[in-house]
Design a protein around this motif. Structure first.
Motif, PDB file in Angstrom:
ATOM      1  N   CYS A  64      43.749  44.787  26.582  1.00 15.28           N
ATOM      2  CA  CYS A  64      45.028  45.196  27.201  1.00 15.28           C
ATOM      3  C   CYS A  64      45.595  44.028  28.011  1.00 15.28           C
ATOM      4  CB  CYS A  64      44.838  46.403  28.109  1.00 15.28           C
ATOM      5  SG  CYS A  64      43.530  47.549  27.583  1.00 15.28           S
ATOM      6  N   PRO A  65      45.797  42.868  27.402  1.00 11.85           N
ATOM      7  CA  PRO A  65      46.106  41.640  28.156  1.00 11.85           C
ATOM      8  C   PRO A  65      47.415  41.660  28.922  1.00 11.85           C
ATOM      9  CG  PRO A  65      46.458  41.303  25.802  1.00 11.85           C
ATOM     10  CD  PRO A  65      45.774  42.632  25.947  1.00 11.85           C
ATOM     11  N   ASP A  66      48.362  42.520  28.528  1.00 11.84           N
ATOM     12  CA  ASP A  66      49.653  42.538  29.214  1.00 11.84           C
ATOM     13  C   ASP A  66      49.836  43.790  30.070  1.00 11.84           C
ATOM     14  OD1 ASP A  66      49.772  44.330  27.157  1.00 11.84           O
ATOM     15  OD2 ASP A  66      51.758  43.718  26.437  1.00 11.84           O
ATOM     16  N   LEU A  67      48.746  44.489  30.365  1.00 21.07           N
ATOM     17  CA  LEU A  67      48.840  45.737  31.139  1.00 21.07           C
ATOM     18  C   LEU A  67      49.308  45.489  32.566  1.00 21.07           C
ATOM     19  CD1 LEU A  67      48.325  48.805  31.357  1.00 21.07           C
ATOM     20  CD2 LEU A  67      45.969  48.258  32.011  1.00 21.07           C
ATOM     21  N   SER A  68      48.713  44.502  33.238  1.00 20.36           N
ATOM     22  CA  SER A  68      49.048  44.239  34.643  1.00 20.36           C
ATOM     23  C   SER A  68      48.621  42.830  35.028  1.00 20.36           C
ATOM     24  CB  SER A  68      48.343  45.250  35.563  1.00 20.36           C
ATOM     25  OG  SER A  68      48.460  44.865  36.917  1.00 20.36           O
ATOM     26  N   ILE A  69      49.371  42.230  35.929  1.00 21.80           N
ATOM     27  CA  ILE A  69      49.017  40.904  36.442  1.00 21.80           C
ATOM     28  C   ILE A  69      47.697  40.965  37.209  1.00 21.80           C
ATOM     29  CG2 ILE A  69      50.287  41.221  38.615  1.00 21.80           C
ATOM     30  CD1 ILE A  69      50.020  37.950  36.612  1.00 21.80           C
ATOM     31  N   ASN A  70      47.333  42.168  37.697  1.00 17.56           N
ATOM     32  CA  ASN A  70      46.080  42.314  38.444  1.00 17.56           C
ATOM     33  C   ASN A  70      44.847  42.033  37.594  1.00 17.56           C
ATOM     34  OD1 ASN A  70      47.194  42.964  40.957  1.00 17.56           O
ATOM     35  ND2 ASN A  70      47.493  45.087  40.332  1.00 17.56           N
ATOM     36  N   ILE A  71      44.982  42.176  36.284  1.00 15.75           N
ATOM     37  CA  ILE A  71      43.868  41.830  35.396  1.00 15.75           C
ATOM     38  C   ILE A  71      43.463  40.373  35.633  1.00 15.75           C
ATOM     39  CG2 ILE A  71      43.220  41.449  32.979  1.00 15.75           C
ATOM     40  CD1 ILE A  71      45.008  43.829  32.256  1.00 15.75           C
ATOM     41  N   TYR A  72      44.444  39.533  35.945  1.00 12.61           N
ATOM     42  CA  TYR A  72      44.186  38.107  36.113  1.00 12.61           C
ATOM     43  C   TYR A  72      43.937  37.736  37.580  1.00 12.61           C
ATOM     44  CZ  TYR A  72      45.868  38.514  31.443  1.00 12.61           C
ATOM     45  OH  TYR A  72      46.006  38.923  30.140  1.00 12.61           O
ATOM     46  N   LYS A  73      44.646  38.395  38.484  1.00 14.05           N
ATOM     47  CA  LYS A  73      44.398  38.121  39.909  1.00 14.05           C
ATOM     48  C   LYS A  73      42.979  38.511  40.289  1.00 14.05           C
ATOM     49  CE  LYS A  73      49.182  38.491  41.544  1.00 14.05           C
ATOM     50  NZ  LYS A  73      50.133  39.209  42.419  1.00 14.05           N
ATOM     51  N   ILE A  74      42.583  39.722  39.907  1.00 19.99           N
ATOM     52  CA  ILE A  74      41.222  40.183  40.189  1.00 19.99           C
ATOM     53  C   ILE A  74      40.236  39.494  39.251  1.00 19.99           C
ATOM     54  CG2 ILE A  74      39.697  42.208  40.231  1.00 19.99           C
ATOM     55  CD1 ILE A  74      42.215  43.904  40.810  1.00 19.99           C
ATOM     56  N   GLY A  75      40.668  39.283  38.023  1.00 20.18           N
ATOM     57  CA  GLY A  75      39.790  38.647  37.038  1.00 20.18           C
ATOM     58  C   GLY A  75      39.368  37.253  37.425  1.00 20.18           C
ATOM     59  N   SER A  76      40.226  36.522  38.125  1.00 17.24           N
ATOM     60  CA  SER A  76      39.852  35.179  38.584  1.00 17.24           C
ATOM     61  C   SER A  76      38.652  35.243  39.519  1.00 17.24           C
ATOM     62  CB  SER A  76      41.040  34.524  39.295  1.00 17.24           C
ATOM     63  OG  SER A  76      42.063  34.210  38.378  1.00 17.24           O
ATOM     64  N   ASP A  77      38.664  36.242  40.403  1.00 17.71           N
ATOM     65  CA  ASP A  77      37.534  36.404  41.330  1.00 17.71           C
ATOM     66  C   ASP A  77      36.259  36.799  40.582  1.00 17.71           C
ATOM     67  OD1 ASP A  77      39.139  35.812  43.517  1.00 17.71           O
ATOM     68  OD2 ASP A  77      39.678  37.910  43.854  1.00 17.71           O
ATOM     69  N   ILE A  78      36.408  37.710  39.625  1.00 15.86           N
ATOM     70  CA  ILE A  78      35.234  38.167  38.863  1.00 15.86           C
ATOM     71  C   ILE A  78      34.656  37.019  38.035  1.00 15.86           C
ATOM     72  CG2 ILE A  78      34.451  39.711  37.025  1.00 15.86           C
ATOM     73  CD1 ILE A  78      36.538  41.740  37.982  1.00 15.86           C
ATOM     74  N   ALA A  79      35.537  36.284  37.347  1.00 16.21           N
ATOM     75  CA  ALA A  79      35.066  35.184  36.496  1.00 16.21           C
ATOM     76  C   ALA A  79      34.451  34.063  37.335  1.00 16.21           C
ATOM     77  CB  ALA A  79      36.229  34.646  35.664  1.00 16.21           C
ATOM     78  N   ASP A  80      35.060  33.778  38.470  1.00 13.74           N
ATOM     79  CA  ASP A  80      34.514  32.732  39.348  1.00 13.74           C
ATOM     80  C   ASP A  80      33.150  33.160  39.902  1.00 13.74           C
ATOM     81  OD1 ASP A  80      35.097  30.117  40.770  1.00 13.74           O
ATOM     82  OD2 ASP A  80      34.663  31.400  42.477  1.00 13.74           O
ATOM     83  N   TYR A  81      33.027  34.442  40.215  1.00 13.42           N
ATOM     84  CA  TYR A  81      31.741  34.978  40.678  1.00 13.42           C
ATOM     85  C   TYR A  81      30.669  34.769  39.613  1.00 13.42           C
ATOM     86  CZ  TYR A  81      28.183  38.541  41.618  1.00 13.42           C
ATOM     87  OH  TYR A  81      26.987  39.197  41.809  1.00 13.42           O
ATOM     88  N   ARG A  82      31.018  35.027  38.356  1.00 15.68           N
ATOM     89  CA  ARG A  82      30.057  34.823  37.261  1.00 15.68           C
ATOM     90  C   ARG A  82      29.655  33.351  37.161  1.00 15.68           C
ATOM     91  NH1 ARG A  82      28.176  39.539  34.738  1.00 15.68           N
ATOM     92  NH2 ARG A  82      27.919  38.342  32.809  1.00 15.68           N
ATOM     93  N   TYR A  83      30.625  32.476  37.397  1.00 14.50           N
ATOM     94  CA  TYR A  83      30.321  31.036  37.338  1.00 14.50           C
ATOM     95  C   TYR A  83      29.369  30.646  38.473  1.00 14.50           C
ATOM     96  CZ  TYR A  83      30.841  26.005  37.432  1.00 14.50           C
ATOM     97  OH  TYR A  83      30.575  24.655  37.436  1.00 14.50           O
ATOM     98  N   GLN A  84      29.657  31.122  39.675  1.00 15.21           N
ATOM     99  CA  GLN A  84      28.812  30.794  40.814  1.00 15.21           C
ATOM    100  C   GLN A  84      27.400  31.361  40.652  1.00 15.21           C
ATOM    101  OE1 GLN A  84      29.812  28.715  43.101  1.00 15.21           O
ATOM    102  NE2 GLN A  84      31.912  28.637  42.319  1.00 15.21           N
ATOM    103  N   LYS A  85      27.330  32.491  39.981  1.00 17.83           N
ATOM    104  CA  LYS A  85      26.037  33.186  39.812  1.00 17.83           C
ATOM    105  C   LYS A  85      25.187  32.552  38.720  1.00 17.83           C
ATOM    106  CE  LYS A  85      24.269  37.827  38.732  1.00 17.83           C
ATOM    107  NZ  LYS A  85      24.639  39.184  38.279  1.00 17.83           N
ATOM    108  N   ALA A  86      25.796  31.862  37.769  1.00 16.08           N
ATOM    109  CA  ALA A  86      25.069  31.284  36.626  1.00 16.08           C
ATOM    110  C   ALA A  86      24.017  30.289  37.107  1.00 16.08           C
ATOM    111  CB  ALA A  86      26.048  30.612  35.674  1.00 16.08           C
TER     112      ALA A  86
END
Length: 420
Positions: A64-86
């Motif tokens: 659902c890539p165009d559902l909401s900008i929040n997918i990316y605002k929140i997603g940046s935090d989630i993806a960065d968390y995964r990077y830091q955790k690796a």
């Protein structure tokens, strides 16, 4: 060619209707699932439970890539968390690719939602993840060219470092120009945050209780202002190697004749020569004289007043500073001029007048922390003479100075280091 019988036609239409219904139902089911998973990961992410949020977010991100900008605002935090955790290089690379994909996909589906900030954050991530300088500088460049005022605070010195590296051997003037441009960006960002903080202060003065969101914003604005103050000092230090009178005077001398009608060039040249202590040169006098004739503005009057200070004519300097005040319509700029007059009065030992002008500056700009600091310095320097001759009196004056220093820090976090 066979003729379609009524029975066949009905069968065909029935098939089409059923197929269409299946497609519509599938679309409705997917939209419903998108909304369900979207809301689930938002709740988990709000509670900082990024591990639990990950699967629902990733599904929404991919389906659902165009559902909401929040997918990316929140997603940046989630993806960065995964990077830091690796922990392994392989995990790091997978997580890094995901962070980059979030940036790319956000620009694809929401290209007009603050792209400069995205480029800036992208560059900052690449820098932190150890990517080559040539790779992350490209995105700093894109951020600056898109909208420099939306660049992240940490991006500014990193970008300027890249500018110096690329131009120090063949285009020092461009380094100076970029220093001026980035300093203007910092000042505008500080002014913007300062105005927002003043609004909160006005609300509290009028008895309005700030909401939790407003309180959080106030903390964020204060932290950003403090960081911007440090960044301003940092890029100034970075330019010290190049901004010397030995470099500046020949450079401006060579360009003077061709820039006599260029108001921006005249203004910046005067400011830099003055700030670097290069005012003893005849070139400084020449540029100021041309500047005030080309642009009889408040800024030009300030430059002319500074020229009179150089010549030792403080009375004429004050005359032109006051002209600049009367001409200036921007309260923030007017406050700066009034503050300058206060400094001159302090230097002349006319402390009562200096204090008056400092308070006038604060009337124009209540968040001008350095005006409070000036008042604090005057209190402290006169403690022995104003304290009534006793230890208790002196301490009371020092206490008044301390309160002004605290006030300076509270209204203008960008000068926290100096206030401390």
């Amino acid at each position: 060619m066979k003729t379609l019988t009524m029975k066949g036609l009905l069968a065909t239409l029935t098939f089409l209707f059923l197929t269409q219904g299946i497609i519509v139902n599938a679309q409705e089911n997917k939209e419903q699932e998108c909304n369900i998973k979207y809301n689930l990961f938002r709740v988990d992410a709000k509670n900082k439970n990024y591990d639990l949020a990950y699967d629902n977010w990733l599904w929404t991100f991919e389906n659902c890539p165009d559902l909401s900008i929040n997918i990316y605002k929140i997603g940046s935090d989630i993806a960065d968390y995964r990077y830091q955790k690796a922990t392994t290089e392989a995990e790091k690379q997978v997580a890094k690719d995901l962070v980059v994909k979030v940036f790319k996909q956000r620009l694809q589906y929401f290209p007009n939602d603050n792209p400069a900030k995205i480029y800036s954050d992208w560059a900052d991530f690449l820098y932190k993840s150890g990517s080559p300088e040539t790779e992350y500088f490209e995105f700093f460049e894109k951020a600056y060219k898109t909208n420099p005022e939306e660049m992240g605070v940490k991006a500014i010195p990193l970008y300027y470092e890249g500018i110096i590296k690329r131009n120090k051997d063949n285009n020092v003037q461009f380094i100076f120009d970029m220093y001026d441009n980035l300093t203007d960006v910092i000042n505008r960002k500080v002014d913007n945050f300062s105005k927002k903080l003043e609004d909160f202060q006005t609300m509290e003065t009028n008895g309005v209780e700030l909401s939790d969101t407003q309180k959080n914003n106030r903390v964020a604005y204060s932290q950003n202002m403090e960081s911007l103050g440090m960044v301003a000092s940092l890029i100034t230090d970075m330019s010290e190697e190049f901004a010397t009178c030995e470099r500046l005077i020949p450079l401006y001398q060579a360009e003077f004749e061709s820039h006599k009608t260029d108001i921006t060039w005249l203004s910046r040249s005067v400011d830099r020569l003055q700030n670097k202590g290069c005012t003893d040169s005849d070139l400084y006098d020449q540029i100021v004289e041309v500047y005030i004739n080309a642009d009889p503005s408040s800024n030009a009057y300030i430059s002319y007043a500074n020229l009179q200070l150089k010549k030792g004519d403080e009375n004429k300097a004050l005359e032109y500073f006051k002209k600049a005040v009367n001409l200036e319509t921007d309260n923030f700029k007017k406050a700066e001029i009034l503050f300058k007059i206060a400094q001159i009065m302090q230097g002349k030992g006319r402390l009562a007048e200096a204090r008056t002008y400092a308070y006038q500056a604060l009337e124009s700009r209540p968040s001008l922390g350095k005006a409070y600091l000036l008042i604090a310095q005057m209190y402290a320097s006169s403690a022995r003479s104003c304290g009534g001759g006793g230890v208790f009196g002196e301490r009371m004056v020092y206490q008044a100075a301390l309160e002004k220093a605290y006030k300076a820090k509270s209204v203008d976090p960008s000068i926290s280091t100096l206030a401390n």
